[in-house]
Design an enzyme around this catalytic site. Structure first.
Site, PDB file in Angstrom:
ATOM      1  N   ASP A  66       0.848  -1.186   0.000  1.00  0.00           N
ATOM      2  CA  ASP A  66       0.000   0.000   0.000  1.00  0.00           C
ATOM      3  C   ASP A  66       0.881   1.232   0.000  1.00  0.00           C
ATOM      4  O   ASP A  66       2.100   1.149   0.195  1.00  0.00           O
ATOM      5  CB  ASP A  66      -1.001   0.006   1.158  1.00  0.00           C
ATOM      6  N   TYR A  68       2.911   4.780   0.751  1.00  0.00           N
ATOM      7  CA  TYR A  68       3.539   5.369   1.932  1.00  0.00           C
ATOM      8  C   TYR A  68       2.517   6.257   2.636  1.00  0.00           C
ATOM      9  O   TYR A  68       1.706   6.936   1.997  1.00  0.00           O
ATOM     10  CB  TYR A  68       4.746   6.206   1.530  1.00  0.00           C
ATOM     11  N   PHE A  79       6.736   1.817  -4.189  1.00  0.00           N
ATOM     12  CA  PHE A  79       8.116   2.008  -3.756  1.00  0.00           C
ATOM     13  C   PHE A  79       8.679   3.394  -4.085  1.00  0.00           C
ATOM     14  O   PHE A  79       9.741   3.762  -3.580  1.00  0.00           O
ATOM     15  CB  PHE A  79       9.056   0.930  -4.333  1.00  0.00           C
ATOM     16  N   HIS A 191      10.992  -9.509   0.657  1.00  0.00           N
ATOM     17  CA  HIS A 191      10.746  -8.075   0.481  1.00  0.00           C
ATOM     18  C   HIS A 191      12.040  -7.289   0.711  1.00  0.00           C
ATOM     19  O   HIS A 191      12.890  -7.697   1.504  1.00  0.00           O
ATOM     20  CB  HIS A 191       9.674  -7.633   1.486  1.00  0.00           C
TER      21      HIS A 191
END
Length: 231
Positions: A66, A68, A79, A191
Site C-alpha cells: 500500500d 507510503y 516504492f 521483500h
C-alpha cells in the site's frame, strides 16, 4: 473517480468498476475525506501507475502493498517517492541490489517515473492509505481493481515479467491462473524491507533476470537507470 482510469485500462476494468464493492469503496473514500481525514496519495495520483503504463505497453509488473503513509511521500507508484523526498529504506535497498546486479549507481532521489514510462507497472495492491496509518485501507475493495490489473497483464499473449517481493505480493499473484502456464517469468524473493532484505532479496538479481527474459522473448529491455533517464 472512475473517470481517472486511463482509457487503455477501462475495458478490462469495466466490470469491476461497476461492481457494488468498488462503488462502495469510492463512496467510502469520499466520506473519509469529507470528514477531514488525510488520504494518500492525492486523488489525482491514485491511478498514476495505470496512467504511466498503458496495458498494451506493460513488460514488467512490480507489486507493492500500500502507499507510503507519510506527508508528500505517496505518488501512485509502488516504492517510489517524489524528487525532494528522502529515499525510503526499502527503495534504498532496491537501489543497492540494482547496483550489485547491474552496476548502476544508486540514484539520489526516489522518483521511478522513468521505469513506469518504459513498461514497468509499479502497482500497489491497495491504492490509498490514511495518513499515519499503514494498511488502513486494506480490505476496503482495492484488491478487486488491482487483481483485475494483474490478471489482464497475465492474460495477454506478450510474455511479461512479474517481480514479487515478499509474501503479500506472492500470495496475490498465486490467485492469477494465467501466471502458472509458463508463458511469463515470475521472479520471487523476500521483500526489500530492512527487516527481510538480508534473507534473500540481496543477491536475487531481479533486474538482470527480467531483462534477460525480455530479450529472449523479443521484447525491448528496461533501462533501469533512474536519474539518467528521468523524463
Amino acid at each position: 473517480m472512475t473517470e481517472a482510469i486511463p482509457d487503455s485500462w477501462k475495458p478490462v476494468l469495466a466490470p469491476v468498476l461497476a461492481s457494488e464493492g468498488v462503488r462502495g469503496l469510492f463512496g467510502w473514500l469520499r466520506e473519509e475525506e469529507a470528514a477531514g481525514k488525510a488520504i494518500y496519495p492525492p486523488e489525482g495520483c491514485r491511478f498514476r501507475a495505470l496512467e504511466l503504463t498503458p496495458l498494451d505497453r506493460v513488460k514488467i509488473v512490480i507489486l507493492g502493498q500500500d502507499p507510503y503513509h507519510g506527508p508528500s511521500q505517496a505518488m501512485g507508484l509502488c516504492f517510489a517517492v517524489p524528487q525532494g523526498i528522502k529515499v525510503p529504506p526499502s527503495l534504498a535497498n532496491i537501489y543497492k541490489e540494482l547496483e550489485s546486479d547491474l552496476g548502476i549507481s544508486r540514484a539520489r532521489h526516489g522518483d521511478l517515473t522513468s521505469w513506469a514510462r518504459q513498461g514497468v507497472l509499479l502497482l500497489n495492491t491497495t491504492l490509498t492509505v490514511e495518513a499515519g496509518a499503514a494498511g488502513s485501507h486494506a480490505g476496503r475493495g482495492w484488491d478487486a481493481i488491482t487483481d483485475a490489473c494483474v490478471a489482464a497483464v497475465a492474460a495477454r499473449a506478450a510474455p511479461s515479467v512479474f517481480i514479487l517481493w515478499g509474501s503479500h505480493a506472492q500470495a496475490k499473484a498465486k490467485r492469477i491462473a494465467a501466471l502458472r502456464d509458463g508463458r511469463h517469468c515470475v521472479i520471487e524473493s523476500p521483500h526489500p524491507s530492512p527487516l527481510s532484505a538480508h534473507r534473500g532479496f540481496f543477491g536475487s538479481r531481479p533486474f538482470s533476470r527480467a531483462n534477460a527474459f525480455l530479450a529472449a522473448n523479443g521484447r525491448q529491455t528496461i533501462d533501469w537507470r533512474v536519474e539518467q533517464t528521468l523524463v
